[in-house]
Enzyme design. Structure first.
Site, short mmCIF file in Angstrom:
data_model
loop_
_atom_site.label_atom_id
_atom_site.label_comp_id
_atom_site.label_asym_id
_atom_site.label_seq_id
_atom_site.Cartn_x
_atom_site.Cartn_y
_atom_site.Cartn_z
N SER A 9 0.74 -1.37 0.04
CA SER A 9 -0.13 0.25 0.21
C SER A 9 0.86 1.32 0.00
O SER A 9 1.54 1.64 0.88
CB SER A 9 -1.05 -0.08 1.24
OG SER A 9 -1.57 1.30 1.23
N HIS A 34 -1.26 -1.11 -4.26
CA HIS A 34 -2.63 -0.95 -3.51
C HIS A 34 -2.38 0.68 -3.41
O HIS A 34 -1.69 1.32 -2.81
CB HIS A 34 -2.54 -1.42 -2.22
CG HIS A 34 -3.88 -1.18 -1.67
ND1 HIS A 34 -5.08 -2.06 -1.89
CD2 HIS A 34 -4.12 -0.32 -0.64
CE1 HIS A 34 -6.11 -1.55 -1.32
NE2 HIS A 34 -5.59 -0.53 -0.48
N ASP A 36 -4.53 3.99 -2.50
CA ASP A 36 -5.59 4.38 -1.41
C ASP A 36 -6.08 5.76 -1.75
O ASP A 36 -5.39 6.92 -1.80
CB ASP A 36 -5.06 4.50 0.12
CG ASP A 36 -5.09 2.99 0.62
OD1 ASP A 36 -5.96 2.18 0.54
OD2 ASP A 36 -3.98 2.68 0.99
N MET A 38 -8.56 8.81 -0.53
CA MET A 38 -9.21 9.45 0.50
C MET A 38 -9.63 10.85 0.41
O MET A 38 -8.64 11.73 -0.38
CB MET A 38 -8.41 9.20 1.80
CG MET A 38 -7.94 7.89 2.27
SD MET A 38 -7.16 7.88 3.61
CE MET A 38 -6.29 6.18 3.39
N HIS A 72 -8.40 1.54 -4.15
CA HIS A 72 -9.07 1.51 -3.21
C HIS A 72 -9.87 2.87 -2.96
O HIS A 72 -9.01 3.67 -2.40
CB HIS A 72 -8.39 1.09 -1.97
CG HIS A 72 -9.27 0.81 -0.68
ND1 HIS A 72 -8.75 0.82 0.39
CD2 HIS A 72 -10.36 1.07 -0.39
CE1 HIS A 72 -9.69 0.69 1.35
NE2 HIS A 72 -10.87 0.78 0.93
N MET A 74 -11.99 5.17 -1.15
CA MET A 74 -12.57 5.73 0.08
C MET A 74 -12.94 7.19 -0.18
O MET A 74 -12.58 8.03 0.65
CB MET A 74 -11.63 5.55 1.37
CG MET A 74 -11.18 4.20 1.75
SD MET A 74 -9.72 4.01 2.65
CE MET A 74 -8.51 4.06 1.19
N MET A 143 -11.83 -4.96 5.27
CA MET A 143 -10.90 -4.02 6.05
C MET A 143 -10.76 -4.44 7.39
O MET A 143 -11.79 -4.62 7.96
CB MET A 143 -11.28 -2.62 6.00
CG MET A 143 -11.14 -2.05 4.57
SD MET A 143 -10.90 -0.33 4.59
CE MET A 143 -9.19 -0.17 5.27
N PHE A 149 -6.18 5.47 7.66
CA PHE A 149 -5.02 5.84 8.16
C PHE A 149 -4.27 4.41 7.96
O PHE A 149 -4.70 3.35 8.07
CB PHE A 149 -4.82 6.35 9.40
CG PHE A 149 -5.72 7.62 9.66
CD1 PHE A 149 -5.02 8.77 9.32
CD2 PHE A 149 -6.95 7.46 10.35
CE1 PHE A 149 -5.57 10.06 9.56
CE2 PHE A 149 -7.86 8.67 10.18
CZ PHE A 149 -7.01 9.94 10.05
N ASP A 181 -6.90 -5.66 4.01
CA ASP A 181 -6.22 -4.61 4.32
C ASP A 181 -6.31 -3.83 5.71
O ASP A 181 -7.51 -3.73 6.21
CB ASP A 181 -7.02 -3.65 3.16
CG ASP A 181 -6.60 -2.21 3.16
OD1 ASP A 181 -5.33 -1.85 3.66
OD2 ASP A 181 -7.01 -1.40 2.29
N GLY A 182 -5.24 -3.84 6.37
CA GLY A 182 -5.15 -3.20 7.48
C GLY A 182 -4.57 -4.04 8.61
O GLY A 182 -4.77 -5.02 8.97
C1 DX5 Z 1 -6.28 2.37 5.52
C2 DX5 Z 1 -5.92 1.73 4.11
C3 DX5 Z 1 -4.89 0.98 3.99
C4 DX5 Z 1 -3.65 1.46 4.56
C5 DX5 Z 1 -3.09 0.12 5.28
O1 DX5 Z 1 -7.58 3.33 5.28
O2 DX5 Z 1 -6.87 1.37 3.06
O3 DX5 Z 1 -4.50 0.28 2.60
O4 DX5 Z 1 -2.29 1.80 3.79
O5 DX5 Z 1 -1.93 0.36 5.97
P1 DX5 Z 1 -1.34 -0.48 7.22
O6 DX5 Z 1 -0.91 -1.84 6.34
O7 DX5 Z 1 -0.15 0.22 7.68
O8 DX5 Z 1 -2.30 -0.90 8.17
ZN ZN Z 2 -6.68 0.38 1.21
#
Ligand code: DX5
Ligand code: ZN
Length: 229
Positions: A9, A34, A36, A38, A72, A74, A143, A149, A181-182
């Site tokens: 990610s 990956h 993200d 946001m 992804h 969000m 998730m 974050f 993810d997470g």
């Molecule tokens: C969080 C993201 C993730 C994030 C995961 O909202 O969707 O993709 O980058 O980070 P880690 O692997 O550090 O938990």
């Molecule tokens: Zn993600």
């Protein structure tokens, strides 16, 4: 071994050297980027839009790397972003059902734009969103932290949710990826795989260490152990 995908990610990459850092993670064995998205609305953080995806896609292709980008979302609304990310080189586009008024329509839109489509479930999102759309899914993303974050801890109840989704996928007969993810790390990736995941997002676990290859190699050996258990 099962066909597992590891997806670094880039939320945890060095944004001042995004292209270079992404290439480094892929050359170290990452299978999928990956990405993200946001919007400071659906989630309380702000990251990257389609123009960054497009530049990164070009940077990877210029470097001779043909690995997929997993977008992804969000963000809301979802539908206006789908064509933009499809054009920007996304292979997968996933979104949260709560962020779309018409989930079936958004899934169709992703497919019409030639991308693989997926739904994302936050830790508290019920799986009933899957009831009528299994035929339109290429990936289901669970998730294991609340979105927004990197660097948060894996929420253990996700393991049970993974097992439930694995059953639904196997019963459906469709070839649907089960992505997590997470909070994915070397020390929990084995049990996550045993619960049914086959695509693993990892941000801080990879980018937080100096040697990306060492982390990814360790993850793969944990995955091998988990499938032979
Ligand atoms: C969080 C993201 C993730 C994030 C995961 O909202 O969707 O993709 O980058 O980070 P880690 O692997 O550090 O938990
Ligand atoms: Zn993600």
């Amino acid at each position: 071994m099962k066909d597992f995908l590891i997806a670094p990610s880039i939320l945890s990459a060095d944004f001042a050297r995004l292209g270079e850092d992404t290439v480094k993670a892929l050359q170290a064995g990452g299978d999928v980027v990956h990405f993200d998205v946001m919007d400071n609305h659906y989630v309380p953080n702000l990251t990257m839009g389609p123009n960054i995806c497009q530049s990164l896609h070009k940077y990877l292709r210029d470097a001779g790397i043909d690995k997929p980008i997993d977008v992804h979302l969000m963000a809301m609304p979802v539908d206006s972003l789908i064509p933009q990310f499809a054009q920007a080189g996304a292979t997968y586009i996933t979104f949260h059902p709560e962020a779309s008024l018409h989930v079936d329509r958004s899934l169709q839109l992703i497919k019409e734009h030639g991308c693989k489509a997926g739904l994302v479930f936050t830790p508290a999102t019920p799986l009933s969103y899957l009831d009528y759309v299994m035929d339109k899914l290429d990936v289901i993303l669970l998730m294991s932290v609340n979105p927004g974050f990197g660097g948060q801890s894996f929420i253990p109840s996700t393991l049970d949710k993974l097992r439930q989704v694995r059953q639904r996928i196997d019963a459906s007969g469709y070839a649907i990826r089960l992505e997590i993810d997470g909070g994915v790390k070397v020390d929990n990736i084995g049990e996550i795989a045993a619960a049914g995941a086959d695509m693993f997002v990892a941000g801080s676990a990879i980018f937080g260490q100096p040697d990306y290859r060492a982390v990814i190699d360790k993850m793969r050996s944990e995955l091998a152990k988990a499938t032979h258990a």
